[in-house]
Design a protein around this motif. Structure first.
Motif, PDB file in Angstrom:
ATOM      1  N   SER A  43     -23.588 -21.770 -13.243  1.00  0.00           N
ATOM      2  CA  SER A  43     -23.295 -20.855 -14.340  1.00  0.00           C
ATOM      3  C   SER A  43     -22.819 -19.503 -13.798  1.00  0.00           C
ATOM      4  N   PHE A  91     -16.111 -17.695  -6.964  1.00  0.00           N
ATOM      5  CA  PHE A  91     -15.219 -17.380  -8.078  1.00  0.00           C
ATOM      6  C   PHE A  91     -15.797 -16.144  -8.756  1.00  0.00           C
ATOM      7  N   ILE A  93     -15.507 -13.329 -11.770  1.00  0.00           N
ATOM      8  CA  ILE A  93     -14.932 -13.139 -13.107  1.00  0.00           C
ATOM      9  C   ILE A  93     -15.358 -11.780 -13.645  1.00  0.00           C
ATOM     10  N   PHE A 108     -13.037 -11.979 -21.350  1.00  0.00           N
ATOM     11  CA  PHE A 108     -13.067 -12.364 -19.943  1.00  0.00           C
ATOM     12  C   PHE A 108     -11.690 -12.384 -19.306  1.00  0.00           C
ATOM     13  N   GLY A 109     -11.666 -11.980 -18.019  1.00  0.00           N
ATOM     14  CA  GLY A 109     -10.460 -12.143 -17.230  1.00  0.00           C
ATOM     15  C   GLY A 109     -10.336 -13.586 -16.770  1.00  0.00           C
ATOM     16  N   ASP A 110      -9.232 -13.875 -16.085  1.00  0.00           N
ATOM     17  CA  ASP A 110      -8.960 -15.244 -15.651  1.00  0.00           C
ATOM     18  C   ASP A 110      -9.691 -15.627 -14.370  1.00  0.00           C
ATOM     19  N   ARG A 113     -10.422 -16.408  -7.330  1.00  0.00           N
ATOM     20  CA  ARG A 113     -11.002 -17.355  -6.369  1.00  0.00           C
ATOM     21  C   ARG A 113     -10.914 -16.720  -4.993  1.00  0.00           C
TER      22      ARG A 113
ATOM     23  N   TYR B  35     -18.827 -21.124 -25.036  1.00  0.00           N
ATOM     24  CA  TYR B  35     -17.604 -21.005 -24.261  1.00  0.00           C
ATOM     25  C   TYR B  35     -17.269 -22.359 -23.647  1.00  0.00           C
ATOM     26  N   GLN B  37     -15.134 -23.960 -20.283  1.00  0.00           N
ATOM     27  CA  GLN B  37     -14.514 -23.634 -19.007  1.00  0.00           C
ATOM     28  C   GLN B  37     -13.911 -24.906 -18.415  1.00  0.00           C
ATOM     29  N   GLY B  40     -11.596 -24.539 -12.368  1.00  0.00           N
ATOM     30  CA  GLY B  40     -10.763 -23.512 -11.763  1.00  0.00           C
ATOM     31  C   GLY B  40     -10.320 -22.423 -12.705  1.00  0.00           C
ATOM     32  N   LYS B  41     -10.780 -22.470 -13.935  1.00  0.00           N
ATOM     33  CA  LYS B  41     -10.351 -21.488 -14.931  1.00  0.00           C
ATOM     34  C   LYS B  41     -11.515 -20.611 -15.366  1.00  0.00           C
ATOM     35  N   SER B  42     -11.167 -19.571 -16.114  1.00  0.00           N
ATOM     36  CA  SER B  42     -12.191 -18.685 -16.646  1.00  0.00           C
ATOM     37  C   SER B  42     -12.697 -19.240 -17.983  1.00  0.00           C
ATOM     38  N   LEU B  43     -13.403 -18.414 -18.715  1.00  0.00           N
ATOM     39  CA  LEU B  43     -14.040 -18.860 -19.947  1.00  0.00           C
ATOM     40  C   LEU B  43     -13.121 -18.712 -21.146  1.00  0.00           C
ATOM     41  N   SER B  45     -13.406 -18.581 -25.240  1.00  0.00           N
ATOM     42  CA  SER B  45     -14.370 -18.422 -26.324  1.00  0.00           C
ATOM     43  C   SER B  45     -14.149 -19.503 -27.380  1.00  0.00           C
ATOM     44  N   PHE B  88     -20.651 -23.685 -22.016  1.00  0.00           N
ATOM     45  CA  PHE B  88     -21.744 -22.734 -21.826  1.00  0.00           C
ATOM     46  C   PHE B  88     -22.134 -22.117 -23.154  1.00  0.00           C
ATOM     47  N   PHE B 102     -26.179 -16.354 -19.755  1.00  0.00           N
ATOM     48  CA  PHE B 102     -25.590 -17.680 -19.901  1.00  0.00           C
ATOM     49  C   PHE B 102     -26.594 -18.785 -19.634  1.00  0.00           C
ATOM     50  N   GLY B 103     -26.410 -19.883 -20.324  1.00  0.00           N
ATOM     51  CA  GLY B 103     -27.095 -21.109 -19.963  1.00  0.00           C
ATOM     52  C   GLY B 103     -26.458 -21.700 -18.716  1.00  0.00           C
ATOM     53  N   ALA B 104     -27.063 -22.774 -18.218  1.00  0.00           N
ATOM     54  CA  ALA B 104     -26.594 -23.376 -16.963  1.00  0.00           C
ATOM     55  C   ALA B 104     -25.271 -24.119 -17.123  1.00  0.00           C
ATOM     56  N   GLY B 105     -24.941 -24.431 -18.351  1.00  0.00           N
ATOM     57  CA  GLY B 105     -23.696 -25.149 -18.592  1.00  0.00           C
ATOM     58  C   GLY B 105     -23.919 -26.645 -18.727  1.00  0.00           C
TER      59      GLY B 105
END
Lengths: 117, 112
Positions: A43, A91, A93, A108-110, A113, B35, B37, B40-43, B45, B88, B102-105
Motif C-alpha cells: 500500500s 515508487f 507518489i 494524485f500525481g502519476d 519510479r 481508488y 491502481q 506501474g501507475k498512480s491512483l 479515484s 484501495f 490507506f488499506g493494504a489493497g
C-alpha cells in the motif's frame, strides 16, 4: 478537473546520487502536499506532509535528512532523495490538497519510479 | 492509531461472477474513498463516500458506506477482465491531522 503533475516519471541512477522529484498542481493552489512511498504489491505509505512556506512534517521512521522536502509555492513541492542507495528504490507518489477543499481530499500525481543501481 | 483493513488481499475470479471487497476502519470517519491502481501507475479515484448510507455506482462497481459499523464495501457485478487491478480504500482520520490512511489493497485478477 484538478491535475497534479509529477516529474520525472522514471529515474535510474547510480548509488550516491541525489535525485529531485517535482510535484506541481497545475490548475489549483495546493496549501498542502503529501509524499508517499510504495513498495511492490504494497500500500501507500505516507512519508511527509508539506505545507507551503513552512517545514514539512515527517512521519515516524522517515529520515528528514535523507528525504528533503521543499514547498516553495502554492503550486510546487519537491522531494530530494539525498545520496540515494539501492534500498531507496521505490515508487514515489505525491498528492496535493486544494486550498478550496472539495469532495476529494487529495489529487494524485502519476508517480515516479526510482531505481538506484 | 488509525487502522484500515481490507479483505481479501487477493481475489481471483472468473468473468461474469460477483464479489465484494470489504474495508473496515478503526476510527470515526464519515469520509471514505476507493481508488484503483493499475500496475506501474498512480491512483485513479473511483468513489467518494461522504455520509452514512452513501451508495455510489459506476458501471460494474458499487460502493457503500456504513459509518456506524465502520465498514465500506466495493461490490463487483459480472466481472470483466478490464477490472483487473489493485483496489484501495482510504479513510480520512480527522483526529490524525486529516491524513488519508490507506488499506493494504486488494489485488483483483479476473480470469477469462
Amino acid at each position: 478537473g484538478a491535475v497534479v503533475s509529477q516529474h520525472p516519471s522514471r529515474v535510474i541512477c547510480k548509488s550516491g546520487t541525489s535525485v529531485k522529484i517535482e510535484c506541481r498542481s497545475l490548475d489549483f493552489q495546493a496549501t498542502t502536499m503529501f509524499w508517499y512511498r510504495q513498495f511492490p504489491k504494497k500500500s501507500l505509505m505516507l512519508m511527509a506532509t508539506s505545507n507551503e512556506g513552512s517545514k514539512a512534517t515527517y512521519e515516524q521512521g522517515v529520515e528528514k535528512d535523507k528525504f528533503l522536502i521543499n514547498h516553495a509555492s502554492l503550486t510546487l513541492s519537491t522531494l530530494t532523495v539525498t545520496s540515494a542507495h539501492p534500498e531507496d528504490s521505490s515508487f514515489y507518489i505525491c498528492s496535493a490538497r486544494a486550498r478550496s477543499g472539495g469532495e476529494k481530499p487529495q489529487h494524485f500525481g502519476d508517480g515516479t519510479r526510482l531505481s538506484i543501481l | 492509531e488509525l487502522k484500515v483493513e481490507q479483505n481479501p488481499l487477493f481475489l481471483s475470479m472468473q468473468e461474469g461472477k460477483n464479489y465484494t471487497i470489504y474495508c473496515n476502519y478503526s476510527t470515526t470517519s464519515d469520509r471514505l474513498y476507493w481508488y484503483r491502481q493499475d500496475p506501474g501507475k498512480s491512483l485513479e479515484s473511483l468513489f467518494v463516500l461522504l455520509s452514512n448510507g452513501a451508495v455510489k455506482q459506476e458501471g460494474r462497481l458499487m460502493a457503500s458506506l456504513d459509518t456506524k459499523a465502520r465498514l465500506s464495501t466495493l461490490h463487483i457485478t459480472a466481472a470483466v477482465h478490464d477490472l483487473s487491478a489493485t483496489y484501495f480504500c482510504a479513510v480520512v482520520g480527522m483526529e490524525y491531522g486529516n491524513k488519508l490512511v490507506f488499506g493494504a489493497g486488494t489485488i483483483l485478477r479476473v480470469k477469462s
